[in-house]
Design a protein around this motif. Structure first.
Motif, short mmCIF file in Angstrom:
data_model
loop_
_atom_site.label_atom_id
_atom_site.label_comp_id
_atom_site.label_asym_id
_atom_site.label_seq_id
_atom_site.Cartn_x
_atom_site.Cartn_y
_atom_site.Cartn_z
N ILE A 72 0.84 -1.19 0.00
CA ILE A 72 0.00 0.00 0.00
C ILE A 72 0.88 1.24 0.00
N PRO A 73 0.91 2.00 -1.10
CA PRO A 73 1.70 3.23 -1.12
C PRO A 73 1.28 4.18 0.00
N GLY A 74 2.25 4.73 0.69
CA GLY A 74 1.97 5.69 1.75
C GLY A 74 1.66 5.08 3.10
N GLN A 75 1.50 3.77 3.17
CA GLN A 75 1.23 3.13 4.46
C GLN A 75 2.45 3.27 5.38
N VAL A 76 2.21 3.66 6.61
CA VAL A 76 3.30 3.84 7.56
C VAL A 76 3.74 2.49 8.13
N VAL A 77 4.99 2.19 7.93
CA VAL A 77 5.61 1.00 8.51
C VAL A 77 6.92 1.47 9.13
N ASN A 78 7.00 1.48 10.47
CA ASN A 78 8.18 2.03 11.12
C ASN A 78 8.65 1.12 12.26
N LYS A 79 9.57 1.63 13.06
CA LYS A 79 10.16 0.80 14.11
C LYS A 79 9.15 0.36 15.16
N ASP A 80 8.03 1.07 15.26
CA ASP A 80 7.00 0.70 16.22
C ASP A 80 5.95 -0.25 15.65
N SER A 81 6.05 -0.54 14.36
CA SER A 81 5.09 -1.44 13.70
C SER A 81 5.46 -2.88 13.99
N THR A 82 4.64 -3.56 14.76
CA THR A 82 4.93 -4.95 15.09
C THR A 82 3.65 -5.76 15.03
N ALA A 83 3.77 -7.07 15.06
CA ALA A 83 2.61 -7.97 14.99
C ALA A 83 3.10 -9.37 15.32
N PRO A 84 2.21 -10.22 15.83
CA PRO A 84 2.66 -11.57 16.22
C PRO A 84 3.22 -12.37 15.05
N PHE A 85 2.62 -12.23 13.87
CA PHE A 85 3.13 -13.00 12.73
C PHE A 85 4.52 -12.53 12.31
N GLY A 86 4.82 -11.25 12.50
CA GLY A 86 6.16 -10.76 12.20
C GLY A 86 7.19 -11.31 13.16
N VAL A 87 6.83 -11.41 14.43
CA VAL A 87 7.74 -12.00 15.42
C VAL A 87 7.94 -13.48 15.11
N GLY A 88 6.87 -14.17 14.74
CA GLY A 88 7.00 -15.58 14.38
C GLY A 88 7.94 -15.78 13.20
N ALA A 89 7.81 -14.94 12.18
CA ALA A 89 8.69 -15.04 11.01
C ALA A 89 10.14 -14.77 11.40
N PHE A 90 10.36 -13.76 12.26
CA PHE A 90 11.70 -13.45 12.73
C PHE A 90 12.31 -14.65 13.46
N LEU A 91 11.53 -15.31 14.30
CA LEU A 91 12.04 -16.46 15.04
C LEU A 91 12.38 -17.62 14.10
N LEU A 92 11.59 -17.80 13.06
CA LEU A 92 11.92 -18.85 12.09
C LEU A 92 13.26 -18.56 11.43
N ALA A 93 13.47 -17.30 11.05
CA ALA A 93 14.74 -16.93 10.41
C ALA A 93 15.91 -17.13 11.37
N ALA A 94 15.74 -16.70 12.62
CA ALA A 94 16.84 -16.78 13.60
C ALA A 94 17.16 -18.23 13.94
#
Length: 382
Positions: free
Chosen positions: A349-371
């Protein structure tokens, strides 16, 4: 490769990430360092989310990463965190018991039992069942009931969106191992064939999010094909998980491998210099800036491919090095929060704000899979 060239520099990342440099100039983190990268965000998440959530995809995806973290760390509190979540949800996804009303188009109510977003929870239930010495049947009873009913129907069009491949493909390969029922693998292929028929782009070898986004019906502002990063992250992670479980003699194993390798090649060439992937993979200006969930899933998939000999180390290690730098230096915040996660959605989505405070459980799950896959990569280099 001469392992003496891989010196640990005492940081969480690799340095010198220019593509012009040889692979030997990269350095790999130690197991201790990667372990810290696993524990820091997972401890933060569990400390700040003490009430187990529902069994829908957003929370359930986190638990797939948490179970991967438990596999590496053997921290009982990680396992218990997922057990509490499973118990609260009665080891179920959507809870309707009236099969006549079961649906699979899209829905967040309990009638949508056959919708994949309500089935990804079964991955964790099966993992917990496999860890249970007494193998309590109740832990996977609902998973078997739902999937066996689904397989009894004549429909093959259950996976009509890219996310659904991660949600359910590993459920079916895991249940095959539990039950030995070959129908799980037969239907896995049939459903995947349908998904390929409506979402796969043979030219780029990656996937549209669903049929709404097929070019030229849908395009970016500059007129290019629009491939959603997290959507393709779901797919490459699904294939990695399925290939882990799939028998070596499965009739379609090479077909899955071919799709995985094709995805990996396009993923590699679309990475940004800073190590992340933009939300629209092949048009970085459409929705520019870092995004963690797609980047983490890609990192997991590429590492898995290297670890299992499907991807050439020299070709892909520079990509992994830059992705790891982004994940550990930018996405991972000092307090353990995972930032720059695109919110729930289905497209760039053009213009959608995604910054250091943008988090979500699925994002943490993906990060853990990578790590956790990085930990396995480091372990192989000993």
């Amino acid at each position: 490769m001469n392992l003496k060239l891989w010196q640990v520099l005492g940081t969480f990342l690799w340095f010198n990430c220019a593509f012009s440099q040889p692979v030997e100039s990269y350095v790999v983190p130690s197991k201790k360092q990667v372990m810290a990268v696993i524990n820091k965000p997972n401890n933060y998440w569990q400390k700040t989310h003490t009430v187990p959530g529902w069994a829908f995809w957003d929370q359930a995806t986190y638990h797939t990463g948490n179970m991967a973290a438990f596999e590496i760390t053997n921290k009982k509190k990680y396992k218990r965190f997922s057990e509490k979540w499973a118990e609260q949800n009665n080891w179920m996804g959507a809870t309707s018991t009236n099969k006549k009303e079961w649906k699979y188009s899209y829905g967040e109510t309990n009638k949508y039992v056959l919708f994949g977003d309500w089935q990804v929870c079964f991955q964790t239930y099966i993992d917990l069942y496999n860890l249970d010495k007494t193998k309590k049947p109740a832990k996977i009873a609902r998973a078997k009931e739902v999937m066996e009913y689904q397989m009894s129907t004549p429909q093959n069009d259950y996976w009509w969106w890219a996310d659904g491949l991660y949600m359910v493909m590993p459920v079916m390969s895991k249940l095959y191992h539990v039950t030995g029922n070959p129908l799980y693998l037969q239907k896995l292929w049939a459903y995947f064939e349908y998904a390929n028929s409506i979402m796969y782009d043979a030219d780029t070898k990656i996937y549209y999010r669903d049929a709404k986004y097929i070019y030229p019906k849908h395009k970016t502002i500059s007129g290019k094909k629009d491939f959603w990063a997290r959507g393709n992250g779901w797919v490459v992670a699904a294939l990695a998980k399925v290939l882990t479980d799939l028998p070596e003699n499965d009739a379609h194993r090479q077909d899955y491998i071919n799709k995985f390798i094709g995805l990996a090649q396009t993923i590699k060439t679309s990475q940004q210099p800073e190590g992340y992937w933009t939300r629209s993979m092949l048009d970085p200006q459409f929705a520019p800036g870092p995004e963690t969930s797609g980047t983490a899933f890609f990192t997991y998939g590429l590492l898995w491919g290297i670890n299992h000999g499907l991807l050439d180390k020299q070709d892909f290690e520079p990509t992994i090095a830059k992705a790891w730098q982004y994940l550990t230096q930018t996405a991972l915040q000092k307090n353990g929060k995972i930032g720059f996660v695109q919110p729930i959605g289905e497209k760039a989505i053009p213009g959608q704000v995604v910054n250091k405070d943008s988090t979500a459980p699925f994002g943490v799950g993906a990060f853990l899979l990578a790590a956790t896959e990085m930990y396995k990569y480091v372990e192989q280099k000993k």
